[in-house]
Design a protein around this motif. Structure first.
Motif, PDB file in Angstrom:
ATOM      1  N   GLN A   1     -25.304  20.082  33.373  1.00  0.00           N
ATOM      2  CA  GLN A   1     -26.347  20.634  32.517  1.00  0.00           C
ATOM      3  C   GLN A   1     -26.310  19.980  31.159  1.00  0.00           C
ATOM      4  O   GLN A   1     -25.360  19.316  30.790  1.00  0.00           O
TER       5      GLN A   1
ATOM      6  N   GLY B   2     -25.439  19.822  27.783  1.00  0.00           N
ATOM      7  CA  GLY B   2     -24.420  20.523  26.997  1.00  0.00           C
ATOM      8  C   GLY B   2     -24.855  20.868  25.597  1.00  0.00           C
ATOM      9  O   GLY B   2     -24.166  21.586  24.892  1.00  0.00           O
ATOM     10  N   SER B   3     -25.986  20.408  25.180  1.00  0.00           N
ATOM     11  CA  SER B   3     -26.351  20.631  23.785  1.00  0.00           C
ATOM     12  C   SER B   3     -27.068  21.966  23.569  1.00  0.00           C
ATOM     13  O   SER B   3     -27.305  22.371  22.461  1.00  0.00           O
ATOM     14  N   ALA B   4     -27.418  22.619  24.661  1.00  0.00           N
ATOM     15  CA  ALA B   4     -28.193  23.842  24.503  1.00  0.00           C
ATOM     16  C   ALA B   4     -27.308  25.024  24.145  1.00  0.00           C
ATOM     17  O   ALA B   4     -27.142  25.937  24.920  1.00  0.00           O
ATOM     18  N   GLY B   5     -26.727  24.996  23.022  1.00  0.00           N
ATOM     19  CA  GLY B   5     -25.776  26.050  22.685  1.00  0.00           C
ATOM     20  C   GLY B   5     -26.262  26.912  21.556  1.00  0.00           C
ATOM     21  O   GLY B   5     -27.349  27.454  21.602  1.00  0.00           O
ATOM     22  N   LEU B   6     -25.456  27.029  20.571  1.00  0.00           N
ATOM     23  CA  LEU B   6     -25.826  27.816  19.414  1.00  0.00           C
ATOM     24  C   LEU B   6     -25.924  26.873  18.235  1.00  0.00           C
ATOM     25  O   LEU B   6     -25.107  26.912  17.349  1.00  0.00           O
ATOM     26  N   PRO B   7     -26.899  26.019  18.235  1.00  0.00           N
ATOM     27  CA  PRO B   7     -26.920  24.958  17.223  1.00  0.00           C
ATOM     28  C   PRO B   7     -26.777  25.522  15.825  1.00  0.00           C
ATOM     29  O   PRO B   7     -26.003  25.051  15.018  1.00  0.00           O
TER      30      PRO B   7
ATOM     31  N   GLU C 249     -22.746  32.982  27.607  1.00  0.00           N
ATOM     32  CA  GLU C 249     -22.953  31.653  28.159  1.00  0.00           C
ATOM     33  C   GLU C 249     -23.410  30.664  27.086  1.00  0.00           C
ATOM     34  O   GLU C 249     -22.882  29.565  26.961  1.00  0.00           O
ATOM     35  N   ALA C 250     -24.360  31.109  26.286  1.00  0.00           N
ATOM     36  CA  ALA C 250     -24.842  30.237  25.213  1.00  0.00           C
ATOM     37  C   ALA C 250     -23.718  29.933  24.237  1.00  0.00           C
ATOM     38  O   ALA C 250     -23.568  28.803  23.752  1.00  0.00           O
ATOM     39  N   LEU C 251     -22.904  30.936  23.981  1.00  0.00           N
ATOM     40  CA  LEU C 251     -21.803  30.762  23.047  1.00  0.00           C
ATOM     41  C   LEU C 251     -20.807  29.723  23.557  1.00  0.00           C
ATOM     42  O   LEU C 251     -20.422  28.798  22.845  1.00  0.00           O
ATOM     43  N   MET C 252     -20.406  29.864  24.815  1.00  0.00           N
ATOM     44  CA  MET C 252     -19.405  28.962  25.369  1.00  0.00           C
ATOM     45  C   MET C 252     -19.939  27.528  25.453  1.00  0.00           C
ATOM     46  O   MET C 252     -19.247  26.562  25.197  1.00  0.00           O
ATOM     47  N   ARG C 253     -21.202  27.440  25.807  1.00  0.00           N
ATOM     48  CA  ARG C 253     -21.829  26.117  25.851  1.00  0.00           C
ATOM     49  C   ARG C 253     -21.776  25.464  24.474  1.00  0.00           C
ATOM     50  O   ARG C 253     -21.445  24.289  24.331  1.00  0.00           O
ATOM     51  N   GLY C 254     -22.073  26.261  23.483  1.00  0.00           N
ATOM     52  CA  GLY C 254     -22.051  25.752  22.117  1.00  0.00           C
ATOM     53  C   GLY C 254     -20.649  25.335  21.691  1.00  0.00           C
ATOM     54  O   GLY C 254     -20.469  24.317  21.027  1.00  0.00           O
ATOM     55  N   VAL C 255     -19.666  26.109  22.085  1.00  0.00           N
ATOM     56  CA  VAL C 255     -18.287  25.804  21.705  1.00  0.00           C
ATOM     57  C   VAL C 255     -17.846  24.480  22.321  1.00  0.00           C
ATOM     58  O   VAL C 255     -17.275  23.622  21.643  1.00  0.00           O
TER      59      VAL C 255
ATOM     60  N   ALA D 296     -19.723  22.067  23.328  1.00  0.00           N
ATOM     61  CA  ALA D 296     -20.494  20.971  22.755  1.00  0.00           C
ATOM     62  C   ALA D 296     -19.999  20.612  21.357  1.00  0.00           C
ATOM     63  O   ALA D 296     -19.999  19.451  20.961  1.00  0.00           O
TER      64      ALA D 296
ATOM     65  N   HIS E  94     -29.536  34.305  20.623  1.00  0.00           N
ATOM     66  CA  HIS E  94     -28.106  34.040  20.803  1.00  0.00           C
ATOM     67  C   HIS E  94     -27.259  35.261  20.503  1.00  0.00           C
ATOM     68  O   HIS E  94     -26.150  35.391  20.975  1.00  0.00           O
TER      69      HIS E  94
END
Lengths: 139, 242
Positions: free
Chosen positions: A77, A79-84, B110-116, B118, B215
């Protein structure tokens, strides 16, 4: 996205205060303290048990974080779709504090959650040693 | 007369009965009798919360610390209401018409972990290593990984907390930033708000949640008694907003 489930007991639909699970940390830590010499606290022992849990909770918390980050299947996926917004500027010295998994622990300790916590997260509900011991003693 | 749980203090003029009351001059303590079956913390906690929750919907109530038991109605008067009468009356006056609203936020995990992952090459690297090893072999690596993740999450909390305080503090009389507890917890702030401005405050919370882009889910809890604004001792002097 997942906003539909945002407010299971939402503040808009129901202007009543939330369940005990939402306020347990506040209740345990706050409020006027009456002089210890004139009150008789029956519950001090169990409060101490909660404190003990809080200490134990931190390694436990790390392991849960590790598990959470591992569970993610990020490989295929984006990986950039996080909590920018929230994550920006993370470069150095993030070691300021140890995590507090405390209240998750306290909730479990008190066996709360069944009727008050309708959150989706179903944590393991370990009935506590202190509580069952107490009940044994009573019965 | 047996021992009593002491839940809070209300003005004696408050007409609603949320629990048994022990009156003294113009103040009253909300109490309930200690029952033999009460003796687990969970039961008493529910009782304590129910009394305070109900009282806060209409009355000004000063919460007493959970777990406070005194030697009977006379003891409540002699050891608490009488000696602290003036301070209690002043506190009730100060909180009249004001309630606490607590805002708690939780991350979308999920969004949090993805952000971490990245944002932190160290986390990404260690995560790959841990995933390649069987569970037990990587025990200490897992702890280390969790520790790194925890630090990143802490920074995300910092930012979320700043957003919430920055936006909502101007709508309140006082604000207090607390430590969020729990893995998904992002924000925990307490606000003292005029009772008639509660609805407007809730709307602002709702709007802020939208601005945080999904988020962080925010909950506005209350009206509560002013738990976070009632001093440890009433002798601590007037707070800035009074």
């Amino acid at each position: 996205m997942a906003t539909a489930q945002a407010t299971p007991r939402g503040y808009i639909e129901r202007p009543r205060p939330s369940g005990l699970a939402d306020v347990i940390d506040i209740i345990l830590e706050k409020g006027m303290v009456i002089d210890v010499y004139v009150r008789v606290s029956l519950i001090g022992i169990e409060i101490l048990t909660i404190d003990a849990r809080i200490v134990i909770a931190s390694v436990d918390t790390y392991l849960r974080f590790a598990e959470a980050v591992n569970r993610m299947d990020i490989a295929n996926q984006d990986g950039s779709a996080g909590l920018p917004e929230l994550m920006e500027g993370i470069t150095e010295s993030g070691s300021k504090s140890k995590t507090k998994g405390a209240l998750a622990g306290a909730k479990e300790t008190l066996g709360l959650g069944d009727d008050d916590d309708d959150d989706k997260k179903q944590r393991t509900r370990t009935r506590t040693r202190s509580r069952s011991r107490r009940e044994d003693g009573d019965g | 007369m047996g021992e009593v749980h002491v839940h809070g203090v209300v003005p004696r003029s408050d007409p609603t009965a949320h629990a048994r009351r022990v009156d003294h001059r113009d103040v009253a303590a909300l109490v309930s009798d200690v029952e033999a079956g009460d003796l687990t913390a969970a039961n008493v906690l529910r009782l304590h919360w129910r009394v305070l929750e109900e009282a806060a919907t209409t009355a000004t109530v000063l919460p007493v610390r959970f777990g406070t038991v005194m030697t009977g109605d006379q003891g409540v008067v002699d050891d608490f209401l009488a000696p602290r009468h003036d301070a209690l009356a002043a506190e009730l006056e100060r909180f009249a018409g004001k309630v606490q609203l607590t805002v708690k936020g939780s991350f979308d995990e999920e969004a949090l972990m993805r952000g971490v992952v990245a944002a932190s090459p160290d986390v990404a690297r260690l995560r790959e290593r841990v995933r390649a090893l069987p569970g037990d072999a990587a025990y200490y690596d897992r702890i280390r990984l969790g520790e790194l993740v925890a630090a990143e999450v802490e920074r995300a909390r910092e930012r979320a907390g700043e957003r919430v305080i920055g936006r909502l503090e101007p709508l309140s009389l006082a604000a207090s930033r607390e430590t969020p507890a729990g893995i998904e917890a992002a924000v925990h702030c307490a606000f003292l708000v005029e009772r008639e401005r509660v609805d407007g405050f809730r709307d602002a919370v709702s709007k802020l949640e939208g601005e945080l882009g999904g988020h962080v889910r925010l909950r506005c809890i209350g009206p509560l008694p002013p738990f976070n604004f009632t001093g440890e001792g009433t002798a601590a002097g007037s707070p800035a907003w009074a």
